[in-house]
Design an enzyme around this catalytic site. Structure first.
Site, PDB file in Angstrom:
ATOM      1  N   LYS A 173       0.835  -1.207   0.000  1.00 43.24           N
ATOM      2  CA  LYS A 173       0.000   0.000   0.000  1.00 43.24           C
ATOM      3  C   LYS A 173       0.864   1.249   0.000  1.00 43.24           C
ATOM      4  O   LYS A 173       2.021   1.230   0.429  1.00 43.24           O
ATOM      5  CB  LYS A 173      -0.949   0.031   1.210  1.00 43.24           C
ATOM      6  CG  LYS A 173      -0.261   0.019   2.595  1.00 43.24           C
ATOM      7  CD  LYS A 173       0.169   1.358   3.140  1.00 43.24           C
ATOM      8  CE  LYS A 173       0.892   1.238   4.478  1.00 43.24           C
ATOM      9  NZ  LYS A 173       1.683   2.412   4.859  1.00 43.24           N
TER      10      LYS A 173
ATOM     11  N   ALA B 267       0.904  -7.109   4.967  1.00 43.12           N
ATOM     12  CA  ALA B 267       0.425  -7.798   3.767  1.00 43.12           C
ATOM     13  C   ALA B 267       0.599  -9.306   3.920  1.00 43.12           C
ATOM     14  O   ALA B 267      -0.306 -10.092   3.606  1.00 43.12           O
ATOM     15  CB  ALA B 267       1.190  -7.291   2.544  1.00 43.12           C
TER      16      ALA B 267
ATOM     17  N   ASP C  28      -2.556  -2.159  10.028  1.00 42.27           N
ATOM     18  CA  ASP C  28      -2.556  -2.113   8.561  1.00 42.27           C
ATOM     19  C   ASP C  28      -3.004  -3.433   7.928  1.00 42.27           C
ATOM     20  O   ASP C  28      -3.107  -3.527   6.704  1.00 42.27           O
ATOM     21  CB  ASP C  28      -1.141  -1.796   8.037  1.00 42.27           C
ATOM     22  CG  ASP C  28      -0.745  -0.338   8.260  1.00 42.27           C
ATOM     23  OD1 ASP C  28      -1.602   0.459   8.695  1.00 42.27           O
ATOM     24  OD2 ASP C  28       0.434  -0.010   7.999  1.00 42.27           O
TER      25      ASP C  28
ATOM     26  N   GLY D  49       9.764  -0.546   4.714  1.00 45.04           N
ATOM     27  CA  GLY D  49       9.789   0.515   3.708  1.00 45.04           C
ATOM     28  C   GLY D  49       8.611   1.453   3.762  1.00 45.04           C
ATOM     29  O   GLY D  49       8.474   2.329   2.913  1.00 45.04           O
ATOM     30  N   GLY D  50       7.702   1.263   4.731  1.00 42.74           N
ATOM     31  CA  GLY D  50       6.505   2.116   4.783  1.00 42.74           C
ATOM     32  C   GLY D  50       5.441   1.675   3.793  1.00 42.74           C
ATOM     33  O   GLY D  50       4.539   2.440   3.465  1.00 42.74           O
TER      34      GLY D  50
ATOM     35  N   GLY E 132       4.922  -6.436   6.012  1.00 44.58           N
ATOM     36  CA  GLY E 132       4.650  -7.445   7.040  1.00 44.58           C
ATOM     37  C   GLY E 132       3.154  -7.645   7.214  1.00 44.58           C
ATOM     38  O   GLY E 132       2.662  -8.774   7.305  1.00 44.58           O
TER      39      GLY E 132
HETATM   40  P1  ATP Z   1       4.200  -0.203   7.889  1.00 48.03           P
HETATM   41  O1  ATP Z   1       4.117   0.487   6.561  1.00 48.03           O
HETATM   42  O2  ATP Z   1       3.004  -1.091   8.177  1.00 48.03           O
HETATM   43  O3  ATP Z   1       4.585   0.665   9.018  1.00 48.03           O
HETATM   44  P2  ATP Z   1       6.701  -1.236   6.963  1.00 48.03           P
HETATM   45  O4  ATP Z   1       6.363  -1.536   5.535  1.00 48.03           O
HETATM   46  O5  ATP Z   1       7.471   0.009   7.243  1.00 48.03           O
HETATM   47  O6  ATP Z   1       5.371  -1.278   7.807  1.00 48.03           O
HETATM   48  P3  ATP Z   1       7.422  -3.981   7.332  1.00 48.03           P
HETATM   49  O7  ATP Z   1       8.038  -4.385   6.035  1.00 48.03           O
HETATM   50  O8  ATP Z   1       6.047  -4.454   7.606  1.00 48.03           O
HETATM   51  O9  ATP Z   1       7.518  -2.411   7.544  1.00 48.03           O
HETATM   52  O10 ATP Z   1       8.449  -4.452   8.457  1.00 48.03           O
HETATM   53  C1  ATP Z   1       8.499  -3.901   9.743  1.00 48.03           C
HETATM   54  C2  ATP Z   1       9.154  -4.938  10.664  1.00 48.03           C
HETATM   55  O11 ATP Z   1       8.202  -5.996  10.858  1.00 48.03           O
HETATM   56  C3  ATP Z   1      10.373  -5.623  10.075  1.00 48.03           C
HETATM   57  O12 ATP Z   1      11.537  -4.936  10.397  1.00 48.03           O
HETATM   58  C4  ATP Z   1      10.324  -7.003  10.687  1.00 48.03           C
HETATM   59  O13 ATP Z   1      11.105  -7.077  11.848  1.00 48.03           O
HETATM   60  C5  ATP Z   1       8.882  -7.229  11.088  1.00 48.03           C
HETATM   61  N1  ATP Z   1       8.149  -8.286  10.332  1.00 48.03           N
HETATM   62  C6  ATP Z   1       7.336  -9.204  10.859  1.00 48.03           C
HETATM   63  N2  ATP Z   1       6.814  -9.992   9.906  1.00 48.03           N
HETATM   64  C7  ATP Z   1       7.301  -9.580   8.741  1.00 48.03           C
HETATM   65  C8  ATP Z   1       7.106 -10.008   7.388  1.00 48.03           C
HETATM   66  N3  ATP Z   1       6.312 -11.036   7.069  1.00 48.03           N
HETATM   67  N4  ATP Z   1       7.741  -9.320   6.437  1.00 48.03           N
HETATM   68  C9  ATP Z   1       8.529  -8.268   6.748  1.00 48.03           C
HETATM   69  N5  ATP Z   1       8.765  -7.844   8.001  1.00 48.03           N
HETATM   70  C10 ATP Z   1       8.154  -8.488   8.996  1.00 48.03           C
END
Ligand code: ATP
Length: 309
Positions: free
Chosen positions: A10, A108, A140, A101-102, A106
């Site tokens: 997203k 998803a 999310d 990456g925002g 995770g």
């Molecule tokens: P958001 O946009 O929801 O704030 P994000 O995209 O910045 O999230 P994610 O890729 O979801 O961040 O990862 C955040 C942390 O979640 C990672 O550093 C990791 O430790 C943890 N995590 C748990 N499950 C997963 C997964 N299936 N894939 C990636 N990271 C995961």
């Protein structure tokens, strides 16, 4: 025997952040937009007593935890517990969404695992129940089930699907290294204190969806959407990662009509006027050296769904 589910990343086309609440969360007005860049989660039957096991492949696979903290594994166990069955399953994550990456990668995977295990175990869980389990996993996660475009309120988990016309063309500039979402919210609070506006929910007005943004989505008008893109976390992400300013500038110079940090960053999102312009912006961003890589994609797309064929 196995079930593969495709799930979108997203971008928040609006991320309005209210003041810090007593429970440590912020009230959000969060317009989620699902894009074609996504992960695939495959659920394969496992022998009784094996529990939930995980593997992951993809460019960022090394940063994905393969222990009990992984949201896909937590989703499988939560669904099994809800139905009173054993969570015996192997989950493989083919990861294309940048980690930390925002882009809610995770979350998803959590949504994809709910759908994959529900199909593998032939549970037929109603969508409303899946959405409630998703909200238990994280703010999310429900949106990744729903897809499309939706307004998220509360912590982002109270969702209302929004009308949208046509397809919008996006480019995502992926940074080296992630940003922690809690750290970015904390920096947002700190910057508000520093500016003298206060940071609590009594100081900051409750955010609301921008009518101009909702109209741009409903009308399928990329220029109007570009003008309405906002992210209240952007200054905090830029404060923690000043180099993102150069990424945003490079995309705009390359012809993007809108640019913003995606969610808590550090991925930057760019809106292009059409598919051809998106490819050109992605190529220019990759060549600019201001990001690890840039990807052209489109949306909105549906939420987590079993891949057929
Ligand atoms: P958001 O946009 O929801 O704030 P994000 O995209 O910045 O999230 P994610 O890729 O979801 O961040 O990862 C955040 C942390 O979640 C990672 O550093 C990791 O430790 C943890 N995590 C748990 N499950 C997963 C997964 N299936 N894939 C990636 N990271 C995961």
């Amino acid at each position: 025997m196995s079930v593969t589910v495709r799930v979108p990343a997203k971008v928040n086309v609006q991320l309005g952040v209210g003041g810090l609440r007593g429970d440590g969360f912020h009230d959000l007005a969060n317009v989620f937009f699902a894009v074609a860049l996504g992960d695939e989660v495959t659920a394969t039957p496992a022998a009784p007593g094996t529990g939930t096991t995980l593997t992951c492949t993809g460019p960022d696979a090394g940063q994905v935890p393969l222990d009990d903290s992984n949201l896909a594994a937590r989703a499988a166990r939560l669904l099994a517990a809800h139905h009173g069955i054993e969570p015996d399953v192997h989950l493989h994550i083919a990861k294309d969404i940048p980690v930390a990456g925002g882009m809610a990668g995770g979350s998803a995977d959590g949504a994809a695992a709910l759908v994959a295990c529900d199909a593998l175990w032939a549970l037929g869980t109603p969508q409303q129940t899946l959405l409630a389990l998703a909200a238990e996993l994280g703010s999310d996660v429900p949106f990744a089930l729903l897809g499309g475009v939706a307004l998220g309120r509360g912590r982002g988990e109270i969702l209302e699907a929004l009308p949208v016309t046509g397809t919008f063309h996006w480019v995502f500039a992926v940074a080296d290294g992630g940003l922690s979402t809690p750290a970015v919210f904390h920096e947002c609070d700190r910057l508000r204190e520093e500016a003298g506006t206060g940071s609590t929910d009594t100081d900051v007005p409750t955010p609301d969806a921008d009518p101009a943004l909702l109209a741009a989505l409903a009308d399928g008008d990329p220029a109007a959407l570009a003008a309405a893109l906002t992210n209240d976390l952007q200054s905090a992400a830029l404060s923690l990662r000043p180099a993102l300013a150069a990424t945003l500038a490079a995309g705009t110079e390359a012809g993007a009509i809108g640019a913003l940090v995606s969610g808590s960053g550090p991925t930057c999102a760019f809106l292009a006027k059409d598919a051809e312009a998106a490819e050109a912006v992605a190529a220019a961003l990759t060549a600019s050296g201001t990001c690890r890589t840039a990807r052209a994609t489109h949306g909105p797309v549906p939420g987590a769904a079993v891949r057929t064929g």
